[in-house]
Design an enzyme around this catalytic site. Structure first.
Site, PDB file in Angstrom:
ATOM      1  N   HIS A 174       0.816  -1.221   0.000  1.00 24.24           N
ATOM      2  CA  HIS A 174       0.000   0.000   0.000  1.00 24.24           C
ATOM      3  C   HIS A 174       0.846   1.265   0.000  1.00 24.24           C
ATOM      4  O   HIS A 174       0.405   2.311  -0.474  1.00 24.24           O
ATOM      5  CB  HIS A 174      -1.006  -0.020   1.156  1.00 24.24           C
ATOM      6  N   GLU A 204     -11.394 -10.804  -4.536  1.00 23.40           N
ATOM      7  CA  GLU A 204      -9.935 -10.706  -4.352  1.00 23.40           C
ATOM      8  C   GLU A 204      -9.360 -11.886  -3.584  1.00 23.40           C
ATOM      9  O   GLU A 204      -8.215 -11.853  -3.161  1.00 23.40           O
ATOM     10  CB  GLU A 204      -9.563  -9.368  -3.705  1.00 23.40           C
ATOM     11  N   ASP A 226      -4.744  -8.305  -4.151  1.00 18.92           N
ATOM     12  CA  ASP A 226      -4.911  -9.404  -3.200  1.00 18.92           C
ATOM     13  C   ASP A 226      -5.158 -10.728  -3.910  1.00 18.92           C
ATOM     14  O   ASP A 226      -4.714 -11.775  -3.430  1.00 18.92           O
ATOM     15  CB  ASP A 226      -6.057  -9.088  -2.229  1.00 18.92           C
ATOM     16  N   CYS A 273      -9.990  -3.041  -9.996  1.00 16.90           N
ATOM     17  CA  CYS A 273      -9.467  -1.846  -9.329  1.00 16.90           C
ATOM     18  C   CYS A 273      -8.101  -2.097  -8.696  1.00 16.90           C
ATOM     19  O   CYS A 273      -7.560  -1.237  -8.017  1.00 16.90           O
ATOM     20  CB  CYS A 273     -10.453  -1.311  -8.294  1.00 16.90           C
TER      21      CYS A 273
HETATM   22  C1  PEP Z   1      -6.761  -5.046  -4.369  1.00 14.12           C
HETATM   23  O1  PEP Z   1      -6.552  -5.886  -3.496  1.00 14.12           O
HETATM   24  O2  PEP Z   1      -6.486  -5.214  -5.573  1.00 14.12           O
HETATM   25  C2  PEP Z   1      -7.342  -3.737  -4.015  1.00 14.12           C
HETATM   26  C3  PEP Z   1      -7.696  -2.862  -4.923  1.00 14.12           C
HETATM   27  O3  PEP Z   1      -7.478  -3.437  -2.698  1.00 14.12           O
HETATM   28  P1  PEP Z   1      -6.251  -3.031  -1.748  1.00 14.12           P
HETATM   29  O4  PEP Z   1      -5.051  -2.800  -2.625  1.00 14.12           O
HETATM   30  O5  PEP Z   1      -6.657  -1.813  -1.018  1.00 14.12           O
HETATM   31  O6  PEP Z   1      -6.101  -4.223  -0.871  1.00 14.12           O
HETATM   32 MG    MG Z   2      -7.448  -5.721  -1.584  1.00 17.45          MG
END
Ligand code: PEP
Ligand code: MG
Length: 608
Positions: A214, A455, A479, A526
């Site tokens: 992140h 995910e 994920d 996403c």
């Molecule tokens: C993902 O897991 O692809 C996602 C968009 O959520 P995050 O990156 O916040 O876990």
């Molecule tokens: Mg995620």
């Protein structure tokens, strides 16, 4: 991506005695080139008193001294608190050990020696303190007395605590840097990154992390060039070094020669021109040459950045990460959340915004909510698991999202679903919340669409069943890849095994899209795959209808989509799923991209 604060139209002039140029290789986390001065920020979790030299300037001396005294004060408070907390459970004899710890913190001679050391040596407080305390520890250990030998470890314990507090102080300073700097650190948590002094941070590089951690995602959304997972970084860089960070190539150059500086400054200009060109195209429709329309949406983590969304030409927000609201100094109330969600709803002028419920856990930790004690945080009480266990976290958020929904076009999304009964429970709670709001005569959008992130492999493989319960799917590839390949998405040591291009991932996405189509619901991606130019043709070819990404990536994505023919993208996806490994898929998609969008390859993906 160009960051206005980073680019060196003014190339630093090097002193003649400059040290040798060295290049470090890491993982490209956020594109862009920055040329500037290094500032090293510390990291916790230590077990040794070795601290890298960190030269400071005369003008930084007062700041270092006050950092040191503040760290002593904080350590004193911590020890006193610890002492009173455990006094009752320990024999008073044993509790005296803390008196000894306090004596070290209050040792006037030690304090004076460190302060003088900072002044004379022009080194950071932790460097001087570590050197002096190391001398104390060695002297005590050398005495031929068992009792005293054991006291050496007490001194080291207190010293670790003081050093940790010193790095904590440094971290607090992340939101007010002494000027334009390139940050160098062992690691940066997403909560550290979120509070960075954006005006002054030109770029950052860390020893740990990978492209989908992140911290890297935040760097892209903040448009700060970043390189992560760089082995040996701290050993080779000193405070004040001139650095070049190449976020395209994932490289860092220390003490660059004058020619190197000029080369990078020039290259940045041509990249900047390309991104300006893409900005001019922001009002063009993201459709393929043969007229197939793809939705392009933005990922957002800060409601303050809505103007960026408009500027990028995104049609809506495909993912608003609400976790960052929970990383301040207290848990936001329903009213506070409502005002943020309302601001987004109103600011988006009728374009859809997907607000994702709290996805805390994994690498996104909040000091306010105790999710750190899982031995395996990514497999622990993360996300909706946490929210279902603590409805007092979930319910105010659901109420706030629902109430904001009358001020624009809001959709709600639940992350980290693994099983159908989780959706049932969440929808049941949501129904109760709706009922409550009706009773209170509070308005909300009765037709608000509710979706889930797909995910986890379980959700992907069971997508046919899950699709009947919700209005849309958004595939969280970050994920999905992590859990399918069993590779921690933030661990640089195994980043080579994190393989979004593996045919097995494409097969899962194909399955999810087919399940969504069969149920008549739409599907988006996403995760970070959506913004990677090599994967866009594959995702479009697999039939994904929306791609959501950081605003800085939208221009490139639009250009790639407008360079495609749908039937070719479909063929590519078909062929890729039949490949024997991820390498073949990458070769195939690289060759495809090189053929349809060579500018993107040379100007948006490669380093100098
Ligand atoms: C993902 O897991 O692809 C996602 C968009 O959520 P995050 O990156 O916040 O876990
Ligand atoms: Mg995620």
């Amino acid at each position: 991506m160009k960051n206005d604060a980073t680019v060196g139209s003014t190339v630093p002039q090097l002193p003649p005695e400059a040290r040798k140029e060295v290049m470090y290789h890491g993982i490209s986390a956020s594109s862009g080139i920055a040329i500037g001065i290094a500032l090293i920020v510390g990291g916790a979790g230590r077990s040794s008193l070795d601290v890298e030299p960190k030269p400071i300037t005369e003008s930084e001396v007062p700041c270092e001294i006050s950092r040191f005294t503040a760290a002593l004060d904080k350590t004193r408070r911590q020890i006193t608190e610890l002492q009173s907390r455990i006094k009752s459970s320990l024999a008073s004899e044993d509790a005296r050990i803390f008196d000894a710890h306090l004596l070290i913190v209050d040792d006037k001679m030690l304090t004076q020696e460190v302060i003088e050391g900072i002044r004379k040596e022009l080194q950071a407080a932790d460097v001087v303190f570590a050197r002096i305390i190391q001398r104390y520890v060695s002297a005590i250990s050398a005495v031929d007395d068992q009792y005293l030998k054991e006291r050496a470890s007490d001194v080291a314990d207190v010293a670790y605590r003081i050093l940790d507090n010193l790095s904590g102080e440094e971290r607090q300073l992340l939101d007010r840097l002494p000027g334009q700097r390139i940050l160098i650190s062992r690691d940066l948590a997403p909560s550290d990154t979120a509070m960075l002094d954006r005006e002054n941070v030109q770029a950052f590089a860390t020893e740990t992390g990978s492209r989908t951690s992140h911290t890297a995602i935040l760097a892209r959304s903040m448009r700060i060039p970043a390189v992560v997972g760089v082995p040996g970084l701290l050993a080779g860089i000193h405070n004040g070094d001139v650095l070049i960070i190449d976020g395209y190539a994932g490289t860092i150059i220390t003490n660059p020669a004058q020619e190197t500086l000029e080369l990078y400054a020039q290259k940045e200009v041509s990249k900047e021109q390309f991104f300006n060109e893409l900005q001019q195209e922001s009002s063009l429709l993201p459709e393929t040459i043969d007229g197939y329309r793809v939705h392009l949406a933005a990922n957002l983590d800060d409601a303050g950045n809505i103007s960026e969304v408009h500027k990028s030409g995104a049609s809506g927000i495909g993912l608003f990460r609400t976790e960052y609201l929970f990383m301040g100094n207290r848990i936001p109330t329903e009213e506070e959340q409502f005002s943020v969600y309302r601001k987004i709803a109103e600011g988006m002028n009728g374009e859809a915004t997907i607000i994702r419920t709290l996805d805390l856990g994994g690498d996104k930790l909040s000091s306010l909510i105790n999710v750190t004690h899982d031995a395996n945080p990514f497999l622990g009480q993360r996300s909706i698991r946490l929210c279902l266990a603590f409805p007092e976290l979930l319910i105010p958020q659901l109420r706030a999202i629902l109430r904001a929904s009358v001020f624009g076009h809001i959709r709600m999304m639940f992350p980290m679903v693994t099983c159908e009964d989780e959706i049932d429970q969440l929808l049941e709670i949501l129904d109760r919340v709706r009922e409550e709001l009706r009773t209170e005569k509070k308005k909300f959008d009765e037709h608000l669409e509710v979706g889930i992130m797909v995910e986890t492999p379980a959700a992907a493989l069971f997508a046919e069943h899950l699709a009947r319960k919700v209005d849309f799917f958004s595939i969280g590839t970050n994920d999905l890849v992590q859990y399918t390949m069993a590779v921690d998405r933030g661990n640089e040591k195994i980043a080579f095994l994190y393989r979004p291009a593996h045919p097995v991932i494409l097969m899962l996405i194909d399955r999810i899209v087919k399940a969504a189509n069969a149920a008549g619901i739409w599907v988006s991606v996403c995760g970070e795959m959506a913004s990677d130019p090599r994967f866009i043709p594959l995702l479009v070819g697999l039939g994904v209808q929306e791609l959501s990404m950081s605003t800085g990536s939208l221009g490139v994505a639009r250009r790639v989509i407008r360079s495609l023919r749908m039937y070719e993208a479909e063929q590519l996806a078909e062929d890729a799923m039949k490949c024997g490994d991820h390498r073949q898929v990458l070769d195939m998609s690289d060759a495809f991209l090189q053929r349809v969008a060579p500018d993107v390859v040379s100007l948006a993906m490669k380093g100098v």
